[in-house]
Design a protein around this motif. Structure first.
Motif: not given
Length: 430
Positions: A31-35, A54-56, A109-113, A381-385
């Motif tokens: 559920d964490r990485v199926n994105i 990457g940010f989301g 919002v949903l990724r944060f939650l 930081v890794g994925p966003a960068m």
């Protein structure tokens, strides 16, 4: 006789607890990485750039960061059974809601939650295992638990790719089916936790009387032995410089781990392959990593050495990321991702055996949660960068080198930390 009871007890506890917590983590990690697989079609459908995605994907870890420590302290107070059940049910519901993302704002919002809901699960299980297994066995047991993360990629990659093929069924897109169907196991398992999980050895009616008596005595003796040198207060667990150093070590390994989860499918897809081919190839590196992780952690337990087992693994992962940045073909990029997967997976069990060398009780709860919450910001930081640098340069290369540098920093900090722990233990001994 005592040795026979000890072996029988550890075996029975391991058979009861480890497969179950592995299953929980398996579902959590999917559920964490199926994105990463959803993005193969979702990004185009919703018009997301690499930076937005990457940010989301990474903002999950801000929710995780803010709620991790209080979540683990609550678990220590109310017990793992109730709290882990709460975590799983809420994250399952939010993960399913990802199917109805409409744009950037709802995505963020949903990724944060989701991060806030899942906060406390991983460090909670690490803490839970410390209630049931003596320190000598803990790296091997932790490795079995953590093997669920690469296993979830092994099995989840082809499943996620197949779910994308449900595009159009009942008017839903493939990535929507992926989120909906992969959220269901978390909710179901949350209710199973309530009936299956036992909080402490004292309550384990499934152990024989002599087994329960030995385990309670062994764990009490271990806590008493650490009483003189280990920190116990919640505040010490939060402020100990060694905790902060381990947080930064874990930061680098988390950046590497979630670079794989969030971006590896798209890196492989960049060679013009179908979604199903991406699913199959993405399963190869973590398959090898599961075996390497278990053997490496067993060696760490057998030699009772943690530092170099973390350092060497971080260096292997860093080398893999550098090679991935230079790769020009599918075979070379998969070989590089094997090195990254092996290094990241192998580093974590010996790393998680280090905090309990100097923390106990409530300090262990807050300290482990602090390490995990700060460290997991590397997953932001890794994925966003990588997303930002890819939009800037049109290539994954610069972002992969950036994460490589973080892992080199992790290796260096581990060596410095080991010297500090050694000096502290020598001072206490005198």
């Amino acid at each position: 006789m005592v040795n026979e009871v000890q072996k029988r007890t550890i075996r029975r506890v391991a058979y009861r607890i480890v497969p179950f917590v592995m299953l929980l983590y398996f579902v959590a990690f999917i559920d964490r990485v199926n994105i990463g697989f959803a993005a193969l079609t979702m990004n185009k459908d919703l018009g997301f750039s690499s930076s937005v995605y990457g940010f989301g994907a990474g903002i999950f870890f801000w929710g995780y960061f803010l709620f991790e420590v209080p979540s683990n302290i609550i678990l220590d107070k109310v017990g793992a059974r109730l709290w882990i059940a709460r975590v799983m049910i809420t994250w399952g519901l939010i993960s399913g809601a990802m199917a109805f993302v409409q744009g950037q704002t709802s995505f963020y919002v949903l990724r944060f939650l989701l991060g806030a809901a899942e906060a406390g699960f991983f460090p909670g299980i690490i803490l839970y295992l410390s209630y049931w297994f003596p320190a000598r066995q803990r790296a091997g047991i932790t490795a079995l638990f953590m093997a669920a993360a690469p296993l979830s990629t092994v099995l989840g990659s082809p499943v996620s790719a197949a779910l994308l093929e449900l595009h159009g069924l009942f008017g839903l897109k493939g990535w929507q089916w992926l989120f909906l169907l992969e959220a269901l196991p978390a909710i179901v398992l949350g209710f199973i936790v309530l009936g299956f999980m036992t909080d402490r050895p004292e309550q384990a009616k499934w152990l024989a009387d002599d087994e329960r008596a030995w385990l309670v005595e062994a764990m009490n003796a271990e806590r008493a032995a650490k009483a003189g040198s280990a920190s116990h207060s919640v505040w010490r667990g939060l402020t100990d410089l060694r905790v902060l150093a381990l947080s930064l070590v874990y930061f680098g390994t988390s950046a590497g781990l979630y670079t794989l989860g969030v971006w590896a499918p798209q890196i492989i897809k960049g060679f013009g392959l179908s979604n199903m081919a991406v699913g199959s190839l993405n399963a190869i590196p973590p398959t090898i990593a599961v075996v390497a992780m278990y053997l490496w952690s067993r060696h760490s337990d057998r030699t009772n050495e943690r530092t170099w087992h973390v350092v060497i693994a971080c260096l292997v992962a860093a080398a893999g990321l550098a090679l991935a940045g230079m790769s020009t073909g599918v075979a070379s990029v998969i070989a590089a991702l094997v090195l990254v997967n092996v290094g990241i997976s192998a580093a974590k069990p010996p790393l998680w055996s280090m905090p309990t060398l100097f923390l106990a009780g409530p300090a262990a709860a807050s300290g482990i949660a602090t390490i995990n919450s700060i460290g997991n910001l590397g997953g932001f930081v890794g994925p966003a960068m990588i997303g930002w640098i890819k939009d800037l340069t049109g290539s994954f290369e610069g972002g992969l080198y950036f994460v490589c540098a973080l892992l080199l920093l992790s290796a260096t900090l581990t060596l410095l930390l080991a010297r500090s722990i050694g000096r502290h233990q020598a001072a206490v001994a005198h």
